[in-house]
Structure formats: structure tokens, C-alpha cells
Write an enzyme that holds these catalytic residues in place. Sequence first.
Site, PDB file in Angstrom:
ATOM      1  N   GLU A 128     -22.829  41.155  40.601  1.00 46.79           N
ATOM      2  CA  GLU A 128     -23.348  40.518  41.816  1.00 46.79           C
ATOM      3  C   GLU A 128     -23.428  41.488  42.981  1.00 46.79           C
ATOM      4  OE1 GLU A 128     -24.139  37.803  45.021  1.00 46.79           O
ATOM      5  OE2 GLU A 128     -24.615  37.752  42.915  1.00 46.79           O
ATOM      6  N   ASP A 129     -22.401  42.324  43.105  1.00 47.62           N
ATOM      7  CA  ASP A 129     -22.428  43.207  44.259  1.00 47.62           C
ATOM      8  C   ASP A 129     -22.035  44.616  43.862  1.00 47.62           C
ATOM      9  OD1 ASP A 129     -22.886  43.974  46.762  1.00 47.62           O
ATOM     10  OD2 ASP A 129     -21.159  43.010  47.671  1.00 47.62           O
ATOM     11  N   ASN A 131     -27.446  35.019  53.302  1.00 49.23           N
ATOM     12  CA  ASN A 131     -27.020  35.722  52.101  1.00 49.23           C
ATOM     13  C   ASN A 131     -26.474  37.100  52.427  1.00 49.23           C
ATOM     14  OD1 ASN A 131     -26.931  36.628  49.289  1.00 49.23           O
ATOM     15  ND2 ASN A 131     -28.167  34.862  48.886  1.00 49.23           N
ATOM     16  N   ASN A 135     -20.487  34.246  51.261  1.00 51.21           N
ATOM     17  CA  ASN A 135     -21.352  34.864  50.274  1.00 51.21           C
ATOM     18  C   ASN A 135     -21.111  36.370  50.307  1.00 51.21           C
ATOM     19  OD1 ASN A 135     -23.842  36.286  49.386  1.00 51.21           O
ATOM     20  ND2 ASN A 135     -24.523  34.215  48.946  1.00 51.21           N
ATOM     21  N   HIS A 168     -13.638  33.519  44.974  1.00 52.66           N
ATOM     22  CA  HIS A 168     -13.756  32.058  44.917  1.00 52.66           C
ATOM     23  C   HIS A 168     -12.835  31.478  43.851  1.00 52.66           C
ATOM     24  CE1 HIS A 168     -17.216  32.195  47.575  1.00 52.66           C
ATOM     25  NE2 HIS A 168     -17.820  33.041  46.764  1.00 52.66           N
ATOM     26  N   ASP A 215     -31.813  38.674  48.709  1.00 52.50           N
ATOM     27  CA  ASP A 215     -30.399  38.433  48.415  1.00 52.50           C
ATOM     28  C   ASP A 215     -29.532  39.429  49.170  1.00 52.50           C
ATOM     29  OD1 ASP A 215     -27.861  38.152  47.148  1.00 52.50           O
ATOM     30  OD2 ASP A 215     -28.813  37.171  45.452  1.00 52.50           O
ATOM     31  N   ASN A 216     -29.200  40.542  48.551  1.00 56.41           N
ATOM     32  CA  ASN A 216     -28.286  41.461  49.229  1.00 56.41           C
ATOM     33  C   ASN A 216     -29.020  42.679  49.790  1.00 56.41           C
ATOM     34  OD1 ASN A 216     -25.805  42.482  50.062  1.00 56.41           O
ATOM     35  ND2 ASN A 216     -25.768  43.818  48.277  1.00 56.41           N
ATOM     36  N   HIS A 263     -17.193  38.020  44.485  1.00 55.05           N
ATOM     37  CA  HIS A 263     -18.585  37.834  44.912  1.00 55.05           C
ATOM     38  C   HIS A 263     -18.976  39.069  45.732  1.00 55.05           C
ATOM     39  CE1 HIS A 263     -21.404  34.458  46.692  1.00 55.05           C
ATOM     40  NE2 HIS A 263     -22.076  35.469  46.181  1.00 55.05           N
TER      41      HIS A 263
END
Length: 355
Positions: A53-54, A224, A168, A134, A269-270, A115
Site C-alpha cells: 500500500e505504501d 487520501n 489513511n 488499523h 491515491d498516494n 497502511h
Amino acid sequence: MEKLTVLTLVGLALAIFISHRSSNQTRFNAFREVTAVELPNCNLVKGIEAGSEDIDILPNGLAFFSTGLKYPGLKSFEPDKPGKILLMDLNEENPQVLELKITGSKLDLPSFNPHGISTFTAEDNVVYLLVVNHPDFKTTVEVFKFQEEEKSLLHLKTIRHKLLPSVNDIIAVGPEHFYATNDLYFVDPYLRSWELYLGVGWSNAVYYSPDEVRVVAEGFDFGNGISISPDGKYVYIAELLAHKIHVYEKHTNWTLTPLKSLDLDTLVDNISVDPVTGDLWVGCHPNGWKIFYYDPENLPGSEVLRIQNILTEEPKVTVVYAENGTVLQGSTVASVYKGKLLIGTVFHKALYCEF
Ligand SMILES: *[C@@H]1O[C@H](CO)[C@@H](O)[C@H](O)[C@H]1NC(C)=O
Ligand SMILES: *[C@@H]1O[C@H](CO)[C@@H](O)[C@H](O)[C@H]1NC(C)=O
Ligand SMILES: *[C@@H]1O[C@H](CO)[C@@H](O)[C@H](O)[C@H]1NC(C)=O
Ligand SMILES: *[C@@H]1O[C@H](CO)[C@@H](O)[C@H](O)[C@H]1NC(C)=O
């Protein structure tokens, strides 16, 4: 009287249906198909199969990945495994990922669900890694100290705050100081549906420090990615379902004032910022419907944008990479280091390219 109530209800239902349909089409970009844009030298990263995700890359080329995010209602290829933080050294010829051990920890590892991540390098060169977590679908921010020799992360602190209900992404501006976006995804399912399908725009950005916590921007249709310019003067926020990137001026008292917004035809998104050129690299979802409603017959694609000169009248937006999901599904982040590009995804693989 009763007739009026019925009419009102019918009207309300119609309004919800129409707004759902228009949000379906425009906010989710439901009908867009990607036109492929290829990069010649790309390979999938071995050992990442269930999301990346990151990604955050240090100026010395060490890249951190957060992997294994479980979102309520979204696809996961490893639903029973806890998330992990991986490390990759981009200076190596054929870089491999290794899992960072988490030590000193009161952190519950089985429920670790990482996340957004962000590093902060202090004056004494200590590297802190801040991780949005989370556990049980709640939100905390975990502070770690990176121990390069031991290839481990020493857990220092868990941060919880009522202004951080569903974080997020995060951008660290100190060891325990950061800006974060709240997307309302990890709150109760009703609020989530309101935000997702009715576009109530209740998501916001918050500044957090041990002494002071405050909302610094609000009204986003799913806030986001968040990032900062290399000179620390501007903060960038991606508004996923409005397809916009907002530029804010950052003040010494940490407040933000809106400066401009950029409209794009994709779900942003990112954002990561090239520390050398200041260019923005954005991981995007060309078609939001396919990412929120996973169908193996109709895969979500990937798209990476590069935005140059964002502060000028005419920023240059280039689609660097675009693909229909055969190779890479659901890109969320693109990060660069010396001619190398790492592309991460919500729940799928990661791609390493040279350009
Ligand atoms: C929303 O979009 C999907 C995919 O394009 C479609 O199958 C569905 O019928 C749409 N729903 C509405 C209410 O328009
Ligand atoms: C996006 O990328 C930047 C830089 O790589 C990182 O600091 C940030 O935490 C990332 N966030 C998300 C949610 O992808
Ligand atoms: C923060 O600084 C800006 C710019 O100097 C100023 O306009 C604003 O009023 C300040 N806000 C607070 C809450 O101190
Ligand atoms: C996706 O793109 C590849 C390569 O361009 C192509 O071979 C494939 O048929 C496409 N798949 C779909 C579902 O469009």
C-alpha cells in the site's frame, strides 16, 4: 399529511438513486478503460503478493514498504496474515525485500494492519518510521525507530486521538509530529457508505503533535495521499473521488492555506515527492469501480502520473505507466530514487522499474 410524507420519501429515494448513479459514473470514473503506457525495464518485486500500500524511500535509497493491509469490504489475497513492514536497498543490483523485525514492543503483532507510512530523519540521523495502523479496524499511529544494523524496528509509542478516527495517509514532520488525512473508511459502515456513495465530503486533514492537534483542511470527497515539498513550504493532498490534487501553503504555526487545485481524470491515491526535482509522483486508480468491487474477470488497472512544476500556471502531467491489471492491479503509490521507480498496490504486487 401522509401523502406528503410518502412523496418526500419517494423524492429522497430518487435523489439518493440519482446521486448514487452520478457518483457511480463520475466520482468512481466507472466507465474509464486504460490505454496502456509501457515502461521497458520493469520487474515484479519477489516476495510481495498481497499488497504494498505504501512505499517511502530514504535519501540513501533504502525503501520501506507497508504490506498486507486489510480493508473492510475490499479484496485481500492473505486475509488471515498480519501485515508487515519490508525493506529494500535500491543501491543493490538486484534488490530483494526483507521483513523488518519488530522489537521492544507492546504492539499486538497478530492484529498489525499497516497502511500509510512516512519516515522522519532527525538531526542526529536517527530515522523514525511512522505507521498508520488499523488493529481490529480502528486507527492508531505507531512510532518506530529504525535500527539499520539489526534490520529491525524498535516500537516506541502508540498514538490515538479523537481527531484521528480513520487515518489513511501520513507525512511525518517530526518524530511524533505529522499531518494525516482521515478518509472515514475505518469508522462505522454507515458513515463509510455515506462518504463513499453519497459523497458527503466529511473527510479532512489533521496536524498532530504531542502539544497540539487540529484540523487543518476539510471537506474532501475521500482525502487520501498527503505529502510535502522538499523545501517544506507546501503540502499536497490527494482527493480520491474528486480526482484532484490540492496544493496548500504551510505556515510556521502548521496551519495550511489553500493555494490551488489540479483536476485529473483518475482516482488519485498516494503522492510522493522526488526529493531532488520536487516532481509529484502519483499512484492512481483509473477506474474506481473496479477497485471497490473486485471482479477477477474485470481487473482493476494501474496508472502512474508524474506532475512537474505544479506551482506554475501550466503544470506538466505525464502518464508514465498505465496497465489494465494483467500485470499490476490497483496501484496506490509510485516513488522514485535515482532513475528507479517503485510502484505499489492496495492488495496486489509491486513493480520495480528503471527508466
Ligand atoms: C454502477 O457502475 C457499475 C459498473 O459500471 C454498473 O454495473 C452498475 O449498474 C452501476 N450502478 C448504477 C446505479 O448506475
Ligand atoms: C505515500 O508516499 C509517501 C512517500 O513515499 C509516503 O510518505 C506516504 O506515507 C505514502 N502514503 C500512502 C497512503 O500511500
Ligand atoms: C497561522 O499563521 C498564519 C500566517 O502567518 C496566520 O494567517 C494565521 O492566523 C495563524 N493561525 C493561527 C491559528 O495561529
Ligand atoms: C490487457 O492488456 C494486455 C496487453 O496489452 C492484453 O493482452 C490483454 O488482452 C488486455 N486485457 C483486457 C482484459 O483488456
